[in-house]
Design a protein around this motif. Structure first.
Motif, mmCIF file in Angstrom:
data_model
loop_
_atom_site.group_PDB
_atom_site.id
_atom_site.type_symbol
_atom_site.label_atom_id
_atom_site.label_comp_id
_atom_site.label_asym_id
_atom_site.label_seq_id
_atom_site.Cartn_x
_atom_site.Cartn_y
_atom_site.Cartn_z
ATOM 1 N N ASP A 156 22.800 18.986 2.500
ATOM 2 C CA ASP A 156 22.535 19.413 3.708
ATOM 3 C C ASP A 156 21.970 20.928 3.479
ATOM 4 O O ASP A 156 22.804 21.598 2.967
ATOM 5 N N ILE A 157 21.027 21.245 3.962
ATOM 6 C CA ILE A 157 20.438 22.633 4.279
ATOM 7 C C ILE A 157 19.909 23.078 5.453
ATOM 8 O O ILE A 157 19.158 22.259 6.004
ATOM 9 N N THR A 158 20.401 24.360 6.052
ATOM 10 C CA THR A 158 19.656 24.523 7.166
ATOM 11 C C THR A 158 19.167 25.896 7.030
ATOM 12 O O THR A 158 19.677 26.710 6.407
ATOM 13 N N THR A 159 17.853 25.983 7.340
ATOM 14 C CA THR A 159 16.935 27.065 7.061
ATOM 15 C C THR A 159 16.065 27.067 8.230
ATOM 16 O O THR A 159 15.438 26.209 8.540
ATOM 17 N N ALA A 160 15.768 28.311 8.560
ATOM 18 C CA ALA A 160 14.861 28.575 9.735
ATOM 19 C C ALA A 160 15.274 27.830 10.937
ATOM 20 O O ALA A 160 14.558 27.193 11.797
ATOM 21 N N GLY A 161 16.438 27.457 11.260
ATOM 22 C CA GLY A 161 16.886 26.836 12.157
ATOM 23 C C GLY A 161 16.917 25.324 12.232
ATOM 24 O O GLY A 161 17.131 24.503 13.130
ATOM 25 N N ARG A 162 16.177 24.756 11.217
ATOM 26 C CA ARG A 162 16.057 23.449 10.822
ATOM 27 C C ARG A 162 17.318 22.712 10.136
ATOM 28 O O ARG A 162 17.483 23.400 8.962
ATOM 29 N N ASP A 163 17.841 21.700 10.506
ATOM 30 C CA ASP A 163 18.705 21.014 9.551
ATOM 31 C C ASP A 163 18.152 19.950 8.892
ATOM 32 O O ASP A 163 17.447 19.026 9.413
ATOM 33 N N MET A 164 18.238 19.934 7.599
ATOM 34 C CA MET A 164 17.617 18.875 6.685
ATOM 35 C C MET A 164 18.372 18.346 5.507
ATOM 36 O O MET A 164 19.392 18.971 5.218
ATOM 37 N N ARG A 165 18.153 17.381 4.941
ATOM 38 C CA ARG A 165 18.616 16.826 3.728
ATOM 39 C C ARG A 165 17.813 17.093 2.679
ATOM 40 O O ARG A 165 16.411 16.590 2.740
#
Length: 153
Positions: A119-128
């Motif tokens: 899991d990574i959160t960047t620019a306010g977006r939570d993604m896998r």
């Protein structure tokens, strides 16, 4: 004055049953969340493995590595996923088209990303995100938003 035995037994059984139901629901929720995460990760890894297989097939058909990579990335346009290919120096070779809802992987280091989904959160977006090492020094970064996973939970 003490409550009658009947009332004490009824209260004891009610509290015990409520506790068992609560613990059972909590265990079920944890098991269900793990199963959903495994399904979500399996989908992401299938795309990564498909990229590797497609690259192995396409590499012989295209005169240069960059053309083969570009073709693989364009073929892996699946829903809300984003795919970016890098060479060994970190230079981009190809980027999939961004569809609405697809994650922005621009600020993620492909060489610091493991080959298992994280899991990574960047620019306010939570993604896998997962990285795949292809032959010829190509590193592929595949990401998808966690929104559908969170909605399922």
């Amino acid at each position: 004055m003490n409550a009658p035995l009947r009332w004490r037994l009824a209260l004891t059984f009610t509290v015990g049953l409520a506790l068992m139901l609560f613990v059972g629901a909590a265990v079920f929720a944890v098991i269900l969340e793990r199963a959903y995460r495994e399904d979500f990760d399996r989908e992401l890894l299938e795309v990564a493995h498909a990229a590797s297989d497609l690259y192995a097939i396409d590499r012989e058909e295209y005169p240069t590595r960059d053309q083969a990579v570009s073709h693989v990335v364009s073929e892996l346009l699946l829903g809300e996923r984003t795919t970016i290919a890098f060479d060994t120096t970190g230079q981009r070779l190809a980027v999939s088209r961004h569809l609405p809802g697809s994650p922005d992987l621009d600020h993620i280091d492909p060489f610091a990303t493991p080959t298992t989904p994280i899991d990574i959160t960047t620019a306010g977006r939570d993604m896998r995100v997962v990285a795949v090492q292809l032959p010829d020094g190509v590193r592929l970064l595949v990401g998808q938003p966690n929104a559908s996973f969170r909605a399922r939970i």
